[in-house]
Design a protein around this motif. Structure first.
Motif, PDB file in Angstrom:
ATOM      1  N   TRP A 125       0.846  -1.197   0.000  1.00 51.04           N
ATOM      2  CA  TRP A 125       0.000   0.000   0.000  1.00 51.04           C
ATOM      3  C   TRP A 125       0.880   1.244   0.000  1.00 51.04           C
ATOM      4  N   ASP A 126       1.672   1.318  -1.064  1.00 50.97           N
ATOM      5  CA  ASP A 126       2.579   2.431  -1.299  1.00 50.97           C
ATOM      6  C   ASP A 126       1.781   3.612  -1.870  1.00 50.97           C
ATOM      7  N   ALA A 127       2.251   4.822  -1.640  1.00 51.69           N
ATOM      8  CA  ALA A 127       1.516   6.005  -2.100  1.00 51.69           C
ATOM      9  C   ALA A 127       1.298   5.983  -3.609  1.00 51.69           C
ATOM     10  N   ARG A 128       2.327   5.635  -4.385  1.00 51.98           N
ATOM     11  CA  ARG A 128       2.205   5.629  -5.840  1.00 51.98           C
ATOM     12  C   ARG A 128       1.225   4.542  -6.288  1.00 51.98           C
ATOM     13  N   LEU A 129       1.361   3.343  -5.732  1.00 53.69           N
ATOM     14  CA  LEU A 129       0.488   2.244  -6.133  1.00 53.69           C
ATOM     15  C   LEU A 129      -0.961   2.503  -5.733  1.00 53.69           C
ATOM     16  N   THR A 130      -1.144   3.013  -4.524  1.00 50.69           N
ATOM     17  CA  THR A 130      -2.500   3.263  -4.037  1.00 50.69           C
ATOM     18  C   THR A 130      -3.195   4.348  -4.849  1.00 50.69           C
ATOM     19  N   LYS A 174       1.713  11.701  -9.557  1.00 49.26           N
ATOM     20  CA  LYS A 174       2.953  12.208 -10.133  1.00 49.26           C
ATOM     21  C   LYS A 174       4.025  12.461  -9.083  1.00 49.26           C
ATOM     22  N   TYR A 175       3.644  13.083  -7.975  1.00 49.28           N
ATOM     23  CA  TYR A 175       4.637  13.526  -6.995  1.00 49.28           C
ATOM     24  C   TYR A 175       4.639  12.689  -5.715  1.00 49.28           C
ATOM     25  N   SER A 176       3.933  11.570  -5.706  1.00 49.36           N
ATOM     26  CA  SER A 176       3.835  10.766  -4.489  1.00 49.36           C
ATOM     27  C   SER A 176       5.202  10.269  -4.014  1.00 49.36           C
ATOM     28  N   VAL A 177       6.086   9.932  -4.957  1.00 51.84           N
ATOM     29  CA  VAL A 177       7.399   9.415  -4.554  1.00 51.84           C
ATOM     30  C   VAL A 177       8.283  10.510  -3.957  1.00 51.84           C
ATOM     31  N   TRP A 179       6.749  13.274  -2.203  1.00 45.54           N
ATOM     32  CA  TRP A 179       6.065  13.774  -1.015  1.00 45.54           C
ATOM     33  C   TRP A 179       6.117  12.804   0.160  1.00 45.54           C
ATOM     34  N   TRP A 180       6.164  11.491  -0.122  1.00 46.06           N
ATOM     35  CA  TRP A 180       6.154  10.491   0.942  1.00 46.06           C
ATOM     36  C   TRP A 180       7.289   9.495   0.747  1.00 46.06           C
ATOM     37  N   ASN A 181       7.669   8.814   1.825  1.00 47.80           N
ATOM     38  CA  ASN A 181       8.613   7.714   1.709  1.00 47.80           C
ATOM     39  C   ASN A 181       7.961   6.609   0.890  1.00 47.80           C
ATOM     40  N   SER A 182       8.663   6.146  -0.125  1.00 47.04           N
ATOM     41  CA  SER A 182       8.041   5.227  -1.073  1.00 47.04           C
ATOM     42  C   SER A 182       9.022   4.160  -1.522  1.00 47.04           C
ATOM     43  N   LEU A 183       8.510   2.930  -1.689  1.00 40.83           N
ATOM     44  CA  LEU A 183       9.321   1.873  -2.266  1.00 40.83           C
ATOM     45  C   LEU A 183       9.507   2.092  -3.761  1.00 40.83           C
ATOM     46  N   HIS A 184       8.558   2.785  -4.352  1.00 43.36           N
ATOM     47  CA  HIS A 184       8.600   3.010  -5.798  1.00 43.36           C
ATOM     48  C   HIS A 184       9.783   3.910  -6.144  1.00 43.36           C
TER      49      HIS A 184
END
Length: 248
Positions: A125-130, A174-177, A179-184
């Motif tokens: 439930w990563d920001a980019r994927l979600t 677009k900017y989720s990676v 703005w938040w810590n992300s695996l993506h």
């Protein structure tokens, strides 16, 4: 400034324009996707970290980027339909929605396939994927609203409002990676900075992105023409067209 749009409020003129553009979009889409896919999947160099598994990028990134572009095109068409009351813009939005949903689904599936060997799991439930999953739900919501009302004017209005409101999700994707810590991983293609990819990998990727855009355009034109015929079945020019096709 926007008066030129009203000339395409005429369904017959819009239908003919779409028919003129369709062969060009189709031929270019086949050419670009063919070149980009063959180059990327067969001839691009192996990644020093991911090996050959990275090659799914040549499908995943075009699908993901075009899922957002298709949504913006749909929302823009819906906005034009709401503000300027141009029915053909509503038909264009209705034509784009299922295509965008399929492309978004492809982006999610290829992302999960790529994520399994990289992250050790199909989904997080990563920001980019979600947010990309939310995009799919927005597409499905727009499709459902178009199909839920017998009054197609009311259907276009309800679906258009949802499409426009949903635009807020695009910058989140677009900017989720950032703005938040992300695996993506961060953006592969950068406009203001040098890309992190080797040119031998970047070029087929860019070609496939363009090819996917042209493919979406071609399929949209097919569906747009079908929408026009469905909404104008009793018009004399549609009857003449059907008669001419029957004679052939």
């Amino acid at each position: 400034m926007w008066k030129w749009l009203h000339s395409y409020a005429d369904p017959e003129r819009a239908y003919k324009l779409a028919g003129t553009l369709l062969p060009w979009f189709s031929a270019l889409a086949i050419g670009f996707i063919g070149v980009g896919s063959i180059w990327g999947l067969l001839f691009a160099p192996v990644d020093y970290q991911q090996g050959d598994s990275y090659r799914i990028i040549f499908i995943h990134v075009p699908a993901a980027s075009m899922s957002m572009s298709a949504y913006m095109a749909m929302a823009t068409s819906a906005f034009i339909g709401l503000v300027w009351q141009i029915k053909s813009a509503d038909w264009a939005a209705a034509a784009i929605a299922p295509i965008g949903a399929v492309v978004t689904f492809i982006a999610l599936i290829t992302g999960a396939t790529w994520g399994k060997p990289m992250w050790g799991t199909w989904w997080v439930w990563d920001a980019r994927l979600t947010s990309e999953l939310v995009l799919l739900f927005l597409y499905l919501g727009v499709i459902s609203l178009y199909a839920s009302f017998e009054d197609k004017v009311l259907a276009a209005r309800a679906a258009g409002i949802l499409a426009i409101v949903g635009v807020i999700n695009i910058p989140i994707i677009k900017y989720s990676v950032e703005w938040w810590n992300s695996l993506h991983q961060p953006a592969t293609i950068k406009i203001t900075e040098k890309s992190s990819m080797a040119m031998e990998m970047l070029m087929p990727l860019l070609i496939n992105i363009l090819g996917f855009g042209l493919m979406i355009g071609a399929i949209t034109l097919v569906r747009f023409r079908a929408e026009i015929l469905a909404r104008n079945g009793m018009r004399p020019w549609v009857r003449e067209l059907a008669t001419a096709e029957g004679v052939k």
